[in-house]
Design a protein around this motif. Sequence first.
Motif, mmCIF file in Angstrom:
data_model
loop_
_atom_site.group_PDB
_atom_site.id
_atom_site.type_symbol
_atom_site.label_atom_id
_atom_site.label_comp_id
_atom_site.label_asym_id
_atom_site.label_seq_id
_atom_site.Cartn_x
_atom_site.Cartn_y
_atom_site.Cartn_z
ATOM 1 N N LYS A 199 27.415 13.689 4.359
ATOM 2 C CA LYS A 199 27.180 13.731 2.918
ATOM 3 C C LYS A 199 28.072 12.730 2.191
ATOM 4 N N GLN A 200 29.320 12.648 2.614
ATOM 5 C CA GLN A 200 30.262 11.723 2.000
ATOM 6 C C GLN A 200 29.829 10.273 2.215
ATOM 7 N N PHE A 201 29.359 9.963 3.429
ATOM 8 C CA PHE A 201 28.886 8.609 3.717
ATOM 9 C C PHE A 201 27.694 8.263 2.837
ATOM 10 N N LEU A 202 26.739 9.171 2.753
ATOM 11 C CA LEU A 202 25.552 8.915 1.946
ATOM 12 C C LEU A 202 25.922 8.712 0.483
ATOM 13 N N LYS A 203 26.846 9.520 -0.004
ATOM 14 C CA LYS A 203 27.257 9.427 -1.406
ATOM 15 C C LYS A 203 28.023 8.139 -1.685
ATOM 16 N N ASN A 204 28.983 7.824 -0.827
ATOM 17 C CA ASN A 204 29.883 6.698 -1.092
ATOM 18 C C ASN A 204 29.364 5.355 -0.602
ATOM 19 N N ASP A 205 28.551 5.351 0.428
ATOM 20 C CA ASP A 205 28.115 4.081 1.004
ATOM 21 C C ASP A 205 26.633 3.831 0.803
ATOM 22 N N TYR A 206 25.802 4.698 1.322
ATOM 23 C CA TYR A 206 24.363 4.442 1.314
ATOM 24 C C TYR A 206 23.806 4.376 -0.105
ATOM 25 N N GLU A 224 0.837 -1.208 0.000
ATOM 26 C CA GLU A 224 0.000 0.000 0.000
ATOM 27 C C GLU A 224 0.866 1.250 0.000
ATOM 28 N N LEU A 225 1.941 1.213 0.752
ATOM 29 C CA LEU A 225 2.844 2.362 0.811
ATOM 30 C C LEU A 225 3.568 2.586 -0.515
ATOM 31 N N ALA A 226 3.751 1.538 -1.295
ATOM 32 C CA ALA A 226 4.471 1.642 -2.562
ATOM 33 C C ALA A 226 3.735 2.550 -3.538
ATOM 34 N N HIS A 227 2.446 2.706 -3.370
ATOM 35 C CA HIS A 227 1.673 3.547 -4.278
ATOM 36 C C HIS A 227 1.738 5.019 -3.905
ATOM 37 N N HIS A 228 2.269 5.322 -2.758
ATOM 38 C CA HIS A 228 2.402 6.706 -2.318
ATOM 39 C C HIS A 228 3.792 7.211 -2.690
ATOM 40 N N ASP A 229 3.969 8.501 -2.567
ATOM 41 C CA ASP A 229 5.269 9.084 -2.851
ATOM 42 C C ASP A 229 6.291 8.537 -1.862
ATOM 43 N N CYS A 230 7.353 7.950 -2.355
ATOM 44 C CA CYS A 230 8.333 7.271 -1.492
ATOM 45 C C CYS A 230 9.479 8.170 -1.064
ATOM 46 N N LEU A 231 9.531 9.388 -1.565
ATOM 47 C CA LEU A 231 10.643 10.265 -1.233
ATOM 48 C C LEU A 231 10.822 10.485 0.263
ATOM 49 N N PRO A 232 9.753 10.811 1.030
ATOM 50 C CA PRO A 232 9.961 10.991 2.475
ATOM 51 C C PRO A 232 10.485 9.722 3.158
ATOM 52 N N ILE A 233 10.032 8.560 2.705
ATOM 53 C CA ILE A 233 10.497 7.300 3.302
ATOM 54 C C ILE A 233 11.965 7.076 2.959
ATOM 55 N N GLU A 234 12.340 7.367 1.715
ATOM 56 C CA GLU A 234 13.732 7.205 1.306
ATOM 57 C C GLU A 234 14.645 8.163 2.065
ATOM 58 N N LEU A 235 14.178 9.398 2.237
ATOM 59 C CA LEU A 235 14.963 10.371 2.994
ATOM 60 C C LEU A 235 15.132 9.917 4.436
ATOM 61 N N GLU A 236 14.059 9.457 5.031
ATOM 62 C CA GLU A 236 14.127 8.981 6.415
ATOM 63 C C GLU A 236 15.061 7.782 6.524
ATOM 64 N N ASP A 237 14.980 6.875 5.560
ATOM 65 C CA ASP A 237 15.852 5.704 5.564
ATOM 66 C C ASP A 237 17.313 6.113 5.428
ATOM 67 N N ALA A 238 17.583 7.055 4.533
ATOM 68 C CA ALA A 238 18.956 7.533 4.347
ATOM 69 C C ALA A 238 19.477 8.190 5.615
ATOM 70 N N LEU A 239 18.652 9.036 6.233
ATOM 71 C CA LEU A 239 19.074 9.694 7.470
ATOM 72 C C LEU A 239 19.268 8.691 8.602
ATOM 73 N N ASN A 240 18.411 7.682 8.660
ATOM 74 C CA ASN A 240 18.536 6.672 9.719
ATOM 75 C C ASN A 240 19.758 5.787 9.547
ATOM 76 N N SER A 241 20.353 5.789 8.363
ATOM 77 C CA SER A 241 21.567 4.996 8.156
ATOM 78 C C SER A 241 22.792 5.681 8.761
#
Length: 126
Positions: free
Chosen positions: A111-118, A53-70
């Motif tokens: 920023k470097q971690f997100l770019k190179n790893d995540y 159900e969530l896949a049909h919604h805009d995933c950007l906030p979830i992706e941002l949250e996931d990236a930040l949580n990493s």
Amino acid sequence: MQETVLTAFEKIATLKEAQYFNTWICRILLNNCYRFMKQHKQVMSLDTETLNELAHHDCLPIELEDALNSLEANYRIALTLYYVNGLTTKEISELLHEPEGTIKSRISRAKQFLKNDYYLEEAQLL
């Protein structure tokens, strides 16, 4: 948010310099968030039906949250305050009681971690 506004209204007399209002109120908000998280340590699992159900919604906030949580907490906080809340590095350093150079390096390393790893790992999974 309501608690933050209420606390700020009640404690406005403790604000020493008006120019630091944004930093001061953000600190109240962070403290309220930390207190709320401590009181509500509930974990909710998502089943496949909910995820579909969530896949049909805009995933950007979830992706941002996931990236930040990493990120580690100190990097996540610095990046969020800088990019999401729009605070300057000086305001963040005052808010967190850390040197401004430390805040700059945390933002850069995050920023470097997100770019190179995540995001590199995400691309490899696709």
